[in-house]
Design a protein around this motif. Sequence first.
Motif, PDB file in Angstrom:
ATOM      1  N   GLU A  42      -6.866 -14.268  -6.653  1.00  0.00           N
ATOM      2  CA  GLU A  42      -6.389 -13.848  -5.334  1.00  0.00           C
ATOM      3  C   GLU A  42      -5.939 -12.391  -5.342  1.00  0.00           C
ATOM      4  OE1 GLU A  42      -4.626 -18.034  -3.514  1.00  0.00           O
ATOM      5  OE2 GLU A  42      -3.465 -16.931  -5.023  1.00  0.00           O
ATOM      6  N   ILE A  43      -5.292 -11.966  -6.439  1.00  0.00           N
ATOM      7  CA  ILE A  43      -4.869 -10.568  -6.566  1.00  0.00           C
ATOM      8  C   ILE A  43      -6.087  -9.653  -6.610  1.00  0.00           C
ATOM      9  CG2 ILE A  43      -3.695  -8.891  -8.053  1.00  0.00           C
ATOM     10  CD1 ILE A  43      -1.903 -11.205  -9.000  1.00  0.00           C
ATOM     11  N   ASN A  44      -7.107 -10.055  -7.374  1.00  0.00           N
ATOM     12  CA  ASN A  44      -8.328  -9.242  -7.469  1.00  0.00           C
ATOM     13  C   ASN A  44      -9.024  -9.139  -6.113  1.00  0.00           C
ATOM     14  OD1 ASN A  44      -7.922  -8.820 -10.199  1.00  0.00           O
ATOM     15  ND2 ASN A  44      -9.251 -10.501 -10.832  1.00  0.00           N
ATOM     16  N   GLU A  45      -9.027 -10.244  -5.365  1.00  0.00           N
ATOM     17  CA  GLU A  45      -9.643 -10.233  -4.042  1.00  0.00           C
ATOM     18  C   GLU A  45      -8.875  -9.321  -3.102  1.00  0.00           C
ATOM     19  OE1 GLU A  45     -11.870 -10.771  -0.679  1.00  0.00           O
ATOM     20  OE2 GLU A  45     -12.378 -11.184  -2.781  1.00  0.00           O
ATOM     21  N   LEU A  46      -7.553  -9.382  -3.178  1.00  0.00           N
ATOM     22  CA  LEU A  46      -6.725  -8.518  -2.336  1.00  0.00           C
ATOM     23  C   LEU A  46      -6.931  -7.052  -2.689  1.00  0.00           C
ATOM     24  CD1 LEU A  46      -4.625  -8.496  -0.096  1.00  0.00           C
ATOM     25  CD2 LEU A  46      -2.847  -8.754  -1.841  1.00  0.00           C
ATOM     26  N   GLN A  47      -7.034  -6.760  -3.986  1.00  0.00           N
ATOM     27  CA  GLN A  47      -7.285  -5.381  -4.416  1.00  0.00           C
ATOM     28  C   GLN A  47      -8.633  -4.897  -3.906  1.00  0.00           C
ATOM     29  OE1 GLN A  47      -5.992  -2.752  -5.449  1.00  0.00           O
ATOM     30  NE2 GLN A  47      -7.795  -1.584  -6.117  1.00  0.00           N
ATOM     31  N   ASN A  48      -9.642  -5.753  -3.930  1.00  0.00           N
ATOM     32  CA  ASN A  48     -10.954  -5.369  -3.412  1.00  0.00           C
ATOM     33  C   ASN A  48     -10.878  -5.043  -1.920  1.00  0.00           C
ATOM     34  OD1 ASN A  48     -12.253  -5.680  -5.888  1.00  0.00           O
ATOM     35  ND2 ASN A  48     -12.766  -7.832  -5.511  1.00  0.00           N
ATOM     36  N   GLN A  49     -10.057  -5.810  -1.199  1.00  0.00           N
ATOM     37  CA  GLN A  49      -9.896  -5.573   0.232  1.00  0.00           C
ATOM     38  C   GLN A  49      -9.181  -4.251   0.520  1.00  0.00           C
ATOM     39  OE1 GLN A  49      -7.930  -8.862   2.164  1.00  0.00           O
ATOM     40  NE2 GLN A  49      -9.174 -10.388   1.106  1.00  0.00           N
ATOM     41  N   LEU A  50      -8.224  -3.911  -0.343  1.00  0.00           N
ATOM     42  CA  LEU A  50      -7.355  -2.761  -0.075  1.00  0.00           C
ATOM     43  C   LEU A  50      -7.766  -1.482  -0.793  1.00  0.00           C
ATOM     44  CD1 LEU A  50      -3.858  -4.531  -0.128  1.00  0.00           C
ATOM     45  CD2 LEU A  50      -5.288  -3.939   1.843  1.00  0.00           C
ATOM     46  N   HIS A  51      -8.782  -1.545  -1.613  1.00  0.00           N
ATOM     47  CA  HIS A  51      -9.204  -0.370  -2.369  1.00  0.00           C
ATOM     48  C   HIS A  51      -9.566   0.777  -1.427  1.00  0.00           C
ATOM     49  CE1 HIS A  51     -10.822   2.038  -5.560  1.00  0.00           C
ATOM     50  NE2 HIS A  51     -12.025   2.044  -5.041  1.00  0.00           N
ATOM     51  N   GLN A  52      -8.919   1.933  -1.647  1.00  0.00           N
ATOM     52  CA  GLN A  52      -9.157   3.147  -0.869  1.00  0.00           C
ATOM     53  C   GLN A  52      -8.760   3.027   0.606  1.00  0.00           C
ATOM     54  OE1 GLN A  52     -10.125   6.126  -2.042  1.00  0.00           O
ATOM     55  NE2 GLN A  52     -10.333   5.423  -4.151  1.00  0.00           N
ATOM     56  N   LYS A  53      -7.996   1.982   0.936  1.00  0.00           N
ATOM     57  CA  LYS A  53      -7.555   1.842   2.323  1.00  0.00           C
ATOM     58  C   LYS A  53      -6.336   2.733   2.582  1.00  0.00           C
ATOM     59  CE  LYS A  53     -10.443  -1.242   3.966  1.00  0.00           C
ATOM     60  NZ  LYS A  53     -11.389  -1.335   2.867  1.00  0.00           N
ATOM     61  N   SER A  54      -6.041   2.962   3.857  1.00  0.00           N
ATOM     62  CA  SER A  54      -4.931   3.839   4.230  1.00  0.00           C
ATOM     63  C   SER A  54      -3.594   3.182   3.899  1.00  0.00           C
ATOM     64  CB  SER A  54      -4.981   4.133   5.727  1.00  0.00           C
ATOM     65  OG  SER A  54      -4.613   2.976   6.468  1.00  0.00           O
ATOM     66  N   PRO A  55      -2.544   3.984   3.728  1.00  0.00           N
ATOM     67  CA  PRO A  55      -1.219   3.415   3.444  1.00  0.00           C
ATOM     68  C   PRO A  55      -0.765   2.407   4.496  1.00  0.00           C
ATOM     69  CG  PRO A  55      -1.197   5.765   3.008  1.00  0.00           C
ATOM     70  CD  PRO A  55      -2.517   5.466   3.635  1.00  0.00           C
ATOM     71  N   ARG A  56      -1.045   2.657   5.767  1.00  0.00           N
ATOM     72  CA  ARG A  56      -0.615   1.732   6.826  1.00  0.00           C
ATOM     73  C   ARG A  56      -1.299   0.374   6.686  1.00  0.00           C
ATOM     74  NH1 ARG A  56       2.359   4.087  10.871  1.00  0.00           N
ATOM     75  NH2 ARG A  56       2.197   6.364  11.063  1.00  0.00           N
ATOM     76  N   ILE A  57      -2.564   0.376   6.382  1.00  0.00           N
ATOM     77  CA  ILE A  57      -3.290  -0.890   6.217  1.00  0.00           C
ATOM     78  C   ILE A  57      -2.736  -1.663   5.029  1.00  0.00           C
ATOM     79  CG2 ILE A  57      -5.527  -1.883   5.574  1.00  0.00           C
ATOM     80  CD1 ILE A  57      -6.855   0.275   7.265  1.00  0.00           C
ATOM     81  N   ILE A  58      -2.462  -0.954   3.921  1.00  0.00           N
ATOM     82  CA  ILE A  58      -1.919  -1.613   2.729  1.00  0.00           C
ATOM     83  C   ILE A  58      -0.528  -2.170   3.015  1.00  0.00           C
ATOM     84  CG2 ILE A  58      -1.191  -1.273   0.329  1.00  0.00           C
ATOM     85  CD1 ILE A  58      -3.371   0.954   0.189  1.00  0.00           C
ATOM     86  N   LEU A  59       0.298  -1.379   3.685  1.00  0.00           N
ATOM     87  CA  LEU A  59       1.641  -1.849   4.036  1.00  0.00           C
ATOM     88  C   LEU A  59       1.578  -3.062   4.958  1.00  0.00           C
ATOM     89  CD1 LEU A  59       3.807   1.341   4.695  1.00  0.00           C
ATOM     90  CD2 LEU A  59       4.338  -0.506   3.100  1.00  0.00           C
ATOM     91  N   LYS A  60       0.726  -3.000   5.949  1.00  0.00           N
ATOM     92  CA  LYS A  60       0.614  -4.109   6.895  1.00  0.00           C
ATOM     93  C   LYS A  60       0.206  -5.389   6.183  1.00  0.00           C
ATOM     94  CE  LYS A  60      -1.329  -5.248  11.436  1.00  0.00           C
ATOM     95  NZ  LYS A  60      -2.191  -4.762  12.551  1.00  0.00           N
ATOM     96  N   LYS A  61      -0.723  -5.285   5.271  1.00  0.00           N
ATOM     97  CA  LYS A  61      -1.175  -6.451   4.514  1.00  0.00           C
ATOM     98  C   LYS A  61      -0.065  -6.976   3.613  1.00  0.00           C
ATOM     99  CE  LYS A  61      -4.647  -9.184   3.358  1.00  0.00           C
ATOM    100  NZ  LYS A  61      -5.393 -10.005   4.335  1.00  0.00           N
ATOM    101  N   ALA A  62       0.639  -6.067   2.953  1.00  0.00           N
ATOM    102  CA  ALA A  62       1.719  -6.471   2.040  1.00  0.00           C
ATOM    103  C   ALA A  62       2.835  -7.184   2.794  1.00  0.00           C
ATOM    104  CB  ALA A  62       2.269  -5.246   1.315  1.00  0.00           C
ATOM    105  N   LEU A  63       3.245  -6.625   3.928  1.00  0.00           N
ATOM    106  CA  LEU A  63       4.354  -7.186   4.691  1.00  0.00           C
ATOM    107  C   LEU A  63       3.962  -8.485   5.385  1.00  0.00           C
ATOM    108  CD1 LEU A  63       5.764  -3.866   6.171  1.00  0.00           C
ATOM    109  CD2 LEU A  63       6.796  -5.256   4.368  1.00  0.00           C
ATOM    110  N   ALA A  64       2.680  -8.661   5.654  1.00  0.00           N
ATOM    111  CA  ALA A  64       2.217  -9.920   6.238  1.00  0.00           C
ATOM    112  C   ALA A  64       2.087 -11.011   5.182  1.00  0.00           C
ATOM    113  CB  ALA A  64       0.871  -9.709   6.938  1.00  0.00           C
TER     114      ALA A  64
END
Length: 242
Positions: A5-27
């Motif tokens: 699941e961590i690897n899948e999440l990293q694949n989703q967030l790779h090179q994404k903007s800080p806002r997208i990463i924060l939004k995903k983390a907080l959700a």
Amino acid sequence: MNTAEINELQNQLHQKSPRIILKKALAAFDNIAISFSGAEDVVLIDMALTIRKDIKVFCLDTGRLHPETYRFLEKVRKHYQIDIDVLTPDRVLLDEFVKRKGLFSFYEDGHHECCAIRKVEPLARKLAGLDAWITGQRKDQSADTRQHIPEVELDKTFSGEDHALIKFNPLLNWSSAQVWDYIEAYQVPFNELHERGFISIGCEPCTKTVLPNQHERAGRWWWEAETKKECGLHAGNLKGKF
């Protein structure tokens, strides 16, 4: 969250903007907190508050910070009207260390023992009660120790047998210039020491100003080799060098 699941999440967030990463983390996590110490972390606080108002923020008070840093901490608390959990070292461990080695032993035998007591131990206590944390690490903060960290990872340093801790690094691919562009654009509070030539700011005895064109970490633990310029909070970055 397991490894797949961590690897899948990293694949989703790779090179994404800080806002997208924060939004995903907080959700993804309710029991998550932002680690606050410098300019990058206030940028994260500023962004996070537009996503979720009940964010948790903590910082480390080593007892050796600049007076300006303590004022900065209070400025951030008041500006955003948030609670900041201030973590302090274990008094017994610290008293024994100072009695045995004095206040400036790090100049002789390295900073790691002092940082372990003043920073790593209180951080470990805090992280033991969290499922995830958010840091302001950037790749360009160190050419040697931060080039290969991902946007999201299992924090092997602070995870335990029954406690898988996830670490998010939303600003990983931002430059220092991007951080300061954001600070200026959104009028984000910053440490007044930045106006006096300090870039990367830690404890007062271990931080100095840097010269033009010097790397920002050159002012941290300047008496030690470049490969040792991590305090233990991100010891996993060192890959055996710590």
